[in-house]
Design a protein around this motif. Structure first.
Motif, PDB file in Angstrom:
ATOM      1  N   ASN A   1      -1.714 -11.260 -11.173  1.00  0.00           N
ATOM      2  CA  ASN A   1      -0.896 -12.185 -10.304  1.00  0.00           C
ATOM      3  C   ASN A   1       0.442 -11.540  -9.831  1.00  0.00           C
ATOM      4  OD1 ASN A   1      -2.411 -14.691 -11.254  1.00  0.00           O
ATOM      5  ND2 ASN A   1      -1.660 -14.146 -13.170  1.00  0.00           N
ATOM      6  N   TYR A   2       0.781 -10.484 -10.509  1.00  0.00           N
ATOM      7  CA  TYR A   2       2.247  -9.957  -9.836  1.00  0.00           C
ATOM      8  C   TYR A   2       1.842  -8.488 -10.316  1.00  0.00           C
ATOM      9  CZ  TYR A   2       4.123 -14.558  -9.608  1.00  0.00           C
ATOM     10  OH  TYR A   2       4.278 -15.917  -9.337  1.00  0.00           O
ATOM     11  N   PRO A   3       1.048  -7.747  -9.380  1.00  0.00           N
ATOM     12  CA  PRO A   3       0.677  -6.324  -9.649  1.00  0.00           C
ATOM     13  C   PRO A   3       2.046  -5.513  -9.803  1.00  0.00           C
ATOM     14  CG  PRO A   3      -0.039  -7.160  -7.369  1.00  0.00           C
ATOM     15  CD  PRO A   3       0.465  -8.337  -8.141  1.00  0.00           C
ATOM     16  N   CYS A   4       2.062  -4.875 -10.708  1.00  0.00           N
ATOM     17  CA  CYS A   4       3.153  -3.762 -11.003  1.00  0.00           C
ATOM     18  C   CYS A   4       2.432  -2.382 -10.898  1.00  0.00           C
ATOM     19  CB  CYS A   4       4.010  -3.803 -12.181  1.00  0.00           C
ATOM     20  SG  CYS A   4       5.000  -5.452 -12.167  1.00  0.00           S
ATOM     21  N   ILE A   5       2.736  -1.563  -9.840  1.00  0.00           N
ATOM     22  CA  ILE A   5       2.031  -0.140  -9.331  1.00  0.00           C
ATOM     23  C   ILE A   5       2.895   0.851  -9.299  1.00  0.00           C
ATOM     24  CG2 ILE A   5       0.449   0.688  -7.996  1.00  0.00           C
ATOM     25  CD1 ILE A   5       0.055  -2.164  -6.611  1.00  0.00           C
ATOM     26  N   LEU A   6       2.420   1.953 -10.252  1.00  0.00           N
ATOM     27  CA  LEU A   6       3.119   3.330 -10.070  1.00  0.00           C
ATOM     28  C   LEU A   6       2.304   4.362  -9.416  1.00  0.00           C
ATOM     29  CD1 LEU A   6       5.705   4.909 -10.790  1.00  0.00           C
ATOM     30  CD2 LEU A   6       4.631   5.291 -12.883  1.00  0.00           C
TER      31      LEU A   6
ATOM     32  N   GLN B   1       6.157  -0.364  -7.112  1.00  0.00           N
ATOM     33  CA  GLN B   1       6.590  -1.719  -7.154  1.00  0.00           C
ATOM     34  C   GLN B   1       6.475  -2.353  -8.411  1.00  0.00           C
ATOM     35  OE1 GLN B   1       3.805  -3.597  -4.194  1.00  0.00           O
ATOM     36  NE2 GLN B   1       2.980  -4.825  -5.730  1.00  0.00           N
ATOM     37  N   VAL B   2       7.615  -2.940  -8.937  1.00  0.00           N
ATOM     38  CA  VAL B   2       7.651  -3.562  -9.954  1.00  0.00           C
ATOM     39  C   VAL B   2       8.173  -5.085  -9.877  1.00  0.00           C
ATOM     40  CG1 VAL B   2       9.860  -2.352 -10.505  1.00  0.00           C
ATOM     41  CG2 VAL B   2       8.436  -3.227 -12.390  1.00  0.00           C
TER      42      VAL B   2
ATOM     43  N   ILE C   1      -0.965   0.579 -13.407  1.00  0.00           N
ATOM     44  CA  ILE C   1      -0.949  -0.869 -13.131  1.00  0.00           C
ATOM     45  C   ILE C   1      -0.911  -1.693 -14.169  1.00  0.00           C
ATOM     46  CG2 ILE C   1      -2.168  -2.631 -11.606  1.00  0.00           C
ATOM     47  CD1 ILE C   1      -3.948  -0.305 -10.767  1.00  0.00           C
ATOM     48  N   TYR C   2      -0.190  -2.784 -14.083  1.00  0.00           N
ATOM     49  CA  TYR C   2      -0.065  -3.893 -15.178  1.00  0.00           C
ATOM     50  C   TYR C   2       0.506  -5.250 -14.455  1.00  0.00           C
ATOM     51  CZ  TYR C   2       5.122  -3.420 -15.161  1.00  0.00           C
ATOM     52  OH  TYR C   2       6.307  -3.455 -15.092  1.00  0.00           O
TER      53      TYR C   2
END
Length: 345
Positions: free
Chosen positions: A143-148, A189-190, A263-264
């Motif tokens: 739903n709100y992808p946090c990507i490193l 993006q977090v 990713i989380y």
């Protein structure tokens, strides 16, 4: 896999892309027959406004046709998300918590997207089928992808690099954490739950980080503005250790210039939700910790293999013996830093 794409631009600058699975045509005269009924319009209208530097997007999906076409070509292997929507509300902010663009895109992603569309527009040929790689959207389920995005290894240039490119990449590594840690931030993006926006960093930010700055950025990636997502640490570390075990066993692979995606989902399980504090800022104060009871859903993916080489590969590259020690060095340091964060160090 590979898809064949027919590009068409009208007099107003709208670009239509029609994709068909793995079409092999012998001539442009067979274009209409090749597209036929098996194709689907994936992107419908992209309109350029060069003077304002922005474009207006209308995404059109033909749900039944799209699902049937790709399921038939990849039976049992393809799960497509067809609920794509364009959201005009801003979900982004920069490091100073400003909102540079009123849209739902990562600013750097939008910049790259514009460049790509401009290249396609300038090169488009209505009488030619273009071949594109079909990639999986690994964040579609979040739903709100946090990507490193982490550039891995102590060396970034491939065996095919020119002397000028080789020198340029060596300099980037020497001036960044690629040399000292074997890993550097290439993008991030977090989701910040306290503001409802994404905090974004680009590759230029990552190149300037010191080893301590890299550690703080990793911590920032795990902080949602209210607290540190400690529930993420164990599953991420487990996946990295499993990857490290595999890389150590490879005898000739070199993953030059490849990246690692962590990713989380920024939307926490209800058990992990903490009270909102709209005055809390990560860079001014440390996040408190949360200990959730529900196992976090995370993913770790190796990506970007354009310069990867191994014994027996088609490319006429140098043959290496043993595992990729530069990649292993980066993985070991990454795991160590995450373990230190987990232990409160």
């Amino acid at each position: 896999g590979i898809v064949s794409v027919h590009l068409k631009k009208d007099s107003l600058g709208n670009l239509t892309l029609i994709a068909s699975p793995s079409l092999q045509t012998e001539s442009c005269g067979r274009l209409d027959n090749a597209i036929g009924n098996s194709s689907v319009t994936i992107w419908h209208k992209y309109k350029w406004a060069a003077s304002t530097g922005s474009e207006h997007t209308l995404v059109k999906w033909s749900h039944p046709q799209l699902t049937k076409t790709f399921k038939d070509s990849c039976p049992g292997k393809m799960l497509l998300r067809t609920d794509l929507q364009y959201c005009p509300d801003s979900l982004l902010e920069d490091a100073n918590r400003n909102q540079p663009e009123r849209n739902s895109y990562n600013p750097w992603g939008l910049h790259c997207h514009r460049q790509h569309l401009n290249r396609m527009s300038s090169k488009h040929n209505e009488n030619k089928l273009h071949q594109f790689l079909l990639l999986e959207n690994v964040v579609s389920k979040y739903n709100y992808p946090c990507i490193l995005d982490l550039k891995m290894g102590t060396r970034q240039h491939g065996d095919d690099a020119s002397e000028e490119k080789k020198a340029r990449h060596i300099k980037k590594c020497e001036q960044s954490t690629s040399a000292s840690l074997g890993v550097r931030v290439c993008g991030m993006q977090v989701y910040q739950a306290d503001t409802g926006h994404f905090l974004c960093k680009d590759k230029y930010y990552g190149r300037k980080l010191s080893p301590e700055g890299f550690r703080q950025t990793l911590r920032q990636f795990l902080c949602n503005g209210n607290h540190l997502r400690t529930d993420l640490l164990e599953p991420i570390i487990q996946r990295l250790k499993a990857l490290l075990s595999v890389i150590r066993k490879q005898s000739s692979y070199r993953f030059y210039s490849s990246s690692l995606l962590i990713i989380y989902d920024g939307q926490e399980p209800k058990e992990n939700t903490a009270p909102l504090d709209n005055h809390l800022h990560f860079q001014k104060t440390n996040c408190t910790t949360s200990h959730g009871t529900q196992h976090a859903r995370v993913d770790v993916r190796m990506i970007d293999f354009a310069h990867t080489t191994f014994k027996g590969s088609k490319c006429n590259h140098t043959t290496y013996d043993g595992p990729d020690h530069g990649y292993i060095f980066g993985l070991e340091n990454l795991i160590k830093i995450l373990q230190n964060i987990s232990e409160g160090k």
